[in-house]
Design an enzyme around this catalytic site. Structure first.
Site, PDB file in Angstrom:
ATOM      1  N   TYR B 434       2.422   8.522  -1.929  1.00 53.97           N
ATOM      2  CA  TYR B 434       1.858   6.970  -2.310  1.00 53.97           C
ATOM      3  C   TYR B 434       2.834   5.758  -2.215  1.00 53.97           C
ATOM      4  CZ  TYR B 434       1.740   8.186  -7.187  1.00 53.97           C
ATOM      5  OH  TYR B 434       1.875   8.615  -8.498  1.00 53.97           O
ATOM      6  N   GLU B 435       2.265   4.485  -2.403  1.00 51.87           N
ATOM      7  CA  GLU B 435       2.964   3.336  -2.354  1.00 51.87           C
ATOM      8  C   GLU B 435       3.941   3.132  -1.057  1.00 51.87           C
ATOM      9  OE1 GLU B 435       1.884   1.594  -4.246  1.00 51.87           O
ATOM     10  OE2 GLU B 435       1.026   2.781  -5.877  1.00 51.87           O
TER      11      GLU B 435
END
Lengths: 593, 593
Positions: B434-435
């Site tokens: 994620y990110e």
């Protein structure tokens, strides 16, 4: 949901173009004509992709259930197991005398990859049975063989191996399970075993447990360990089942993966057991299972990497995201497929170049096991014994990393269970741990196998690599530069590491053991490098003759070039680490970690 | 069950011995006296080890539950969240104006490591809130700040970030969520967002969603994306809560890990939203959150590695198995503890030498963020912007590998959920995804950050390393050989890689991008090598003055020597891969994978 397509074409390539099995002198190999092996592989491919693979996610989600001493396997497992039995798959490489088909182990291995890739948790039920049957075959009396093997070869009865106890796994000398001799020649077995794969379930009429225990009054430690056959149901003279034996499941473990396999705590409360092999020589008998199991576990590493890779490729071709930096590849679409991006390709090539070489490595190992068993080839036996910890340790470490890479291709979807990529990594993780954690494999390799028979087998390995390079160099400059030179450099690194161990391990064995993990990995890379050189050569030859699928062979060469350029150079890093010695590894007091 | 002990002493070492924070000119740093930071860290350590860590396994086992549109967090989360709020922890580094304590970000980061290590899934509720509040702080109107910040700084209301849609994650230009302007200046937001961490839950009175959407009629693609504030409950003029807004949770995802965090599918059905920042400049505003979030995610990699390492050490000291090859260490016991074995130490040293340097790297990065924000230091801003993808990508890749190593120390028990080691790996896995998946970080680094401002920041990094070596070489031959020489070599490798990109990336950008992942990793190694050289120097100085705990400093030096000898040389392998170029990576047609 992920899919699975059996890599039949690639298996055929390895068997026939690379290993040239029909030219081997190993008894039974002359029958392995391409059409014949293709028929078997096609049939296995159909079963695994159509029946076993769809149950993989079911097994993961549902897991096994213990109710009132009965373990229920996931929905559909029982029916699938019947189909596997009907096809005669469990006895593929077992003796005809006990109902098997007497095929070489190399065929069992090729088929085994498909089974493990399609459904590892499911396949373990028959895998453990195979191992237990092999141990009985090697060490049992004729009566024991007649009693158990026909039923185990067909998987009417399944088998287990019981080693670990709550306080000891690797160090089995600490074992507490006891065997008390009885007047009738049997033993009463008491103790608790943990992590027993397929320990209890509802898919077979009987379960034959092979159990390590100490006979009361025997030698201390590992030298007092014996192996016993402990059936779940007693077997009567006429072969029919009698009363329940004193063995029961205590609980099933909640694990990170392989949920479809029942991993049991098994309690032995004065259960009747029969000595298998010689008193106090249980470890030797168990190692018949263990060595086979270790090659099988190495194959699981490859198998999970293969199925994860297949699905990563599908996703990378489907998912539209971003544009190729060199210009749109699919300008008619809102974005290009993921596969245009160099870093996605880097990941896919890592995976592809690993699984194809690992497949060749395992099958090569299997031909040596056949040569050892069928032709009593001591050199082959020695070499595959040396390579067994590499097959197990390196292929499962790398196999796991590859499933993680495949999962990464999916981005966020890789983390969501529904997409199935998480299961591949969770299932693959166990292979680094069981049948001897990979640290133990590295120890076995460096602490025992290297020096076995005076170092004869590792010298044979180096000679083999050297001979291969010598025989094939100087004919094609591009091939030499892309394949043979890197192989030579990597092999030299491996030799330097061996030399370092010899020169520094004597004065301090920690200098060898601190480098054992790196040595196992560099050995693995050299083996895969050798496989790529062999496969590259076979592809070149096929292209020269102009027969077959040119694209397949070109792709093979391109994939090999990738491995040689990007993966094989890892040997230099491993060598650097090894040559840094044990000092930095052992510097700290235990209290200061 | 695993335990967690906050590494207060090591954090203090980094803050004061290495970074010497009180000597910095950054406003607010003069207050960071050792006693003051110790008091904060002790307090946070108590909360995280006693309250949050025991809930980690609970959250994993129980997960979040969606019933009639309401998401219930695991048992105990709500009470713990109250304690966190009472302690004022969410506002530690937020402006006093909005109820925060105005501490430097470096303190928030030090405390943040503890929170993430103790309970990553739990900590994400406040972490996302912090990110959303930062975006409002940077881009909101005064009225928006007054309305939302006081409640978000206290975590009375929590926040989310909504980027991903089913068909697009990285490539947000494909976004379909629409914003329709209303007469009152607000917008009606419609669309579906997925993977929304903390999207819906029962621990806050209101949830402030920051949502990317396209204003109807705006530019195509990424240039038409705007950012909106969409509260779950409308906020009235007087600050009290009004009616429910048109946003609801569709489902919660079943994930590989971080089960304690509710990852939601969020449906926006004409929900009222307020533009945050400028029309069509949503990505810029979102990146305020993203950059902070990326450093925070890098920290998660470190944090999971730390807690997993701690537990691996405990197990390695407790578990008796085998004997040291150099002679029994605990002859009075049935076997020696695992920690005597070189390969176990190799694994523990890998972990220890990573987490300690990663900690220093993150905190160094945080001081640069403080310098940029508090002192408008453009050079610091440029350098930390360059290093952000390295912090995120390298620390989470390595962090994950380290949790796998820690799990491996447990052997079979590592695979059993009850022991908790599996959770660390499953939780750590998300940080690579994620990110911005780590491939995107590598692309950001090589494709954008390297050349930013004419390559000024990467030159500054090399100057910094060179300057450090020059300033400190020639005083202690052992230190030079063990620390400075390897750092020099690794830094040279990194420069050579950059040179390769410059020379070959122009004619074919794939030559740069095919090496992006390797470049990110070698950059990370050089950063950790620099940290170890700095820490080694600090430890040497402390030993010279004779104050403090000599064993601590000796251990620090020994751990640094390990990293320099065994980990830093990885840069050479990465360079080899990079210099092999794009040809082997891009060779295959997409259809031939």
């Amino acid at each position: 949901m992920p899919s699975y397509t059996a890599p039949t074409k690639d298996l055929q390539f390895v068997l026939h173009d690379v290993l040239k099995v029909t030219e081997s002198k190993t008894p039974g190999y002359d029958e392995l004509e391409p059409d014949f092996t293709a028929a078997i592989l096609d049939e296995a491919g159909k079963l695994t992709s159509e029946v076993l693979a769809p149950l993989n996610a079911v097994g993961d989600k549902e897991g096994c259930r213990l109710e009132n001493g009965v373990v229920y396997t996931p929905k559909g497992f029982k029916e699938a197991f019947e189909k596997v039995k009907e096809g005669g798959w469990p006895g593929l490489d077992m003796p005809e005398q006990y109902g098997g088909q007497n095929m070489p182990y190399v065929i069992g291995t090729a088929v085994g990859e498909m089974f493990s890739a399609a459904n590892q948790a499911f396949t373990m039920y028959q895998g453990l049975t195979h191992g237990a049957a092999s141990a009985i075959l090697a060490h049992g009396t004729d009566a024991q063989k007649d009693t158990y093997l026909p039923k185990m070869v067909s998987c009417e009865w399944t088998g287990t191996m019981n080693l670990t106890e709550p306080h000891c796994g690797t160090d089995l000398g600490l074992m507490r399970t006891k065997a008390v001799p009885q007047d009738d020649g049997s033993y009463k077995i008491s103790g608790q075993k943990i992590f027993i794969s397929s320990g209890e379930h509802d898919m077979a009429d009987n379960i034959i447990h092979l159990v390590l225990a100490k006979i009361e009054g025997g030698p201390e430690g590992i030298k007092g360990v014996s192996l016993f056959i402990v059936p779940k149901f007693m077997v009567k003279e006429d072969g029919s089942l009698g009363e329940r034996n004193g063995v029961s499941v205590g609980s099933i473990e909640e694990k990170m993966g392989i949920h479809g396999n029942s991993t049991c705590v098994m309690n032995y409360d004065g259960a009747t057991g029969y000595l298998l092999g010689t008193e106090h020589k249980g470890m030797r008998a168990m190692f018949t299972m263990m060595n086979e199991a270790r090659v099988g576990v190495g194959m699981q590493g490859l198998a999970q990497a293969e199925v994860a890779y297949q699905n990563a490729v599908i996703y990378a071709n489907d998912r539209l995201q971003g544009r190729a930096v060199t210009g749109a590849v699919a300008p008619e679409k809102a974005a290009d497929p993921l596969i245009v991006h160099p870093d996605i390709r880097r990941s896919l090539m890592d995976q592809k170049s690993f699984v194809e070489a690992a497949r060749a490595f395992i099958l090569w190992g299997a031909t040596m096991i056949d040569a050892a068993h069928r032709a009593d080839d001591k050199d082959a036996d020695g070499l595959v014994s040396l390579l067994t910890p590499v097959i197990k340790g390196f292929l499962t470490d790398q196999g796991y990393d590859m499933t993680v890479k495949a999962q990464q291709v999916y981005g966020g979807h890789g983390y969501i269970e529904e997409w199935g990529m998480s299961q591949f990594t969770r299932d693959a993780r166990i292979a680094q741990i069981y049948e001897g954690a990979n640290g133990v494999q590295a120890l076995d390799l460096v602490g025992r196998k290297l020096a076995q028979d005076g170092g004869k087998h590792v010298m044979a390995f180096f000679d083999l690599v050297k001979g291969f390079i010598k025989d094939n160099a100087g004919q094609d400059a591009e091939f030499d530069a892309a394949f043979l030179d890197p192989l030579k450099a990597a092999s030299k690194d491996l030799q330097s590491a061996g030399m370092y161990f010899m020169q520094n391990g004597m004065k301090n064995p920690n200098n060898a053991l601190a480098g054992s993990n790196d040595f196992m990995h560099m050995f693995g890379h050299v083996c895969l490098g050798l496989m790529w050189a062999k496969m590259g050569l076979a592809a070149k030859e096929a292209l020269k003759t102009g027969s077959g699928d040119a694209t397949f062979y070109e792709t093979k060469l391109a994939t090999g070039r990738y491995y040689m350029a990007r993966q094989l150079p890892a040997t230099a890093l491993h060598l650097t680490r090894i040559q840094s010695g044990a000092d930095t590894v052992m510097a700290l007091e235990a209290a200061n970690f």
